[in-house]
Design a protein around this motif. Structure first.
Motif, PDB file in Angstrom:
ATOM      1  N   GLN A  76     -32.376 -27.493  -5.630  1.00 30.41           N
ATOM      2  CA  GLN A  76     -33.068 -26.973  -4.453  1.00 30.41           C
ATOM      3  C   GLN A  76     -34.561 -26.811  -4.724  1.00 30.41           C
ATOM      4  N   GLN A  77     -34.906 -26.301  -5.898  1.00 27.98           N
ATOM      5  CA  GLN A  77     -36.316 -26.126  -6.264  1.00 27.98           C
ATOM      6  C   GLN A  77     -37.016 -27.478  -6.351  1.00 27.98           C
TER       7      GLN A  77
ATOM      8  N   LYS B 257     -37.574 -28.804  -2.861  1.00 26.74           N
ATOM      9  CA  LYS B 257     -38.657 -28.057  -2.205  1.00 26.74           C
ATOM     10  C   LYS B 257     -40.017 -28.526  -2.706  1.00 26.74           C
TER      11      LYS B 257
ATOM     12  N   THR C 224     -42.942 -30.440  -0.541  1.00 27.34           N
ATOM     13  CA  THR C 224     -44.311 -29.920  -0.530  1.00 27.34           C
ATOM     14  C   THR C 224     -45.295 -31.011  -0.929  1.00 27.34           C
TER      15      THR C 224
END
Length: 111
Positions: free
Chosen positions: A20-21, A24, A28
């Motif tokens: 998930q990180q 993300k 970005t």
């Protein structure tokens, strides 16, 4: 060997959190890249993001009308070609090709 394996194996929760990180951070980075590309494209017409905010219509109906006009504009190859060649909105050609009245375009000219 079993201790080494147990110490270096991440739990499914940690794996999911890491994924998930990563996703993300990727989103970005993609967004930053897209913004930079748009900024460069706008700069060819001496436009920046502050100008877009300053001159964007405040009323929803006006914005909707302009989006509709923009949709018509980008589907008209002649208008787009002239715009790219001359770097200004081809009002006369757009009126002729789309049926919009010149008065309807006064919003664009005031921008």
């Amino acid at each position: 060997m079993n201790e080494y394996y147990e110490d270096n194996v991440e739990s499914p929760f940690e794996v999911e959190k890491s994924l998930q990180q990563f996703e993300k951070e990727k989103q970005t980075n993609d967004l930053v890249e897209e913004i930079l590309e748009l900024s460069m494209a706008l700069s060819q017409y001496q436009i920046n993001f502050e100008d877009l905010e300053k001159y964007s219509p405040k009323h929803r109906d006006t914005r909707e009308n302009l989006v509709e006009m923009a949709d018509r504009f980008v589907t008209d190859d002649d208008c787009v070609a002239q715009f790219l060649r001359k770097k200004q909105f081809p009002t006369t050609l757009f009126v002729k090709n789309t049926g919009y009245r010149a008065k309807q375009l006064s919003v664009i000219e005031n921008i």
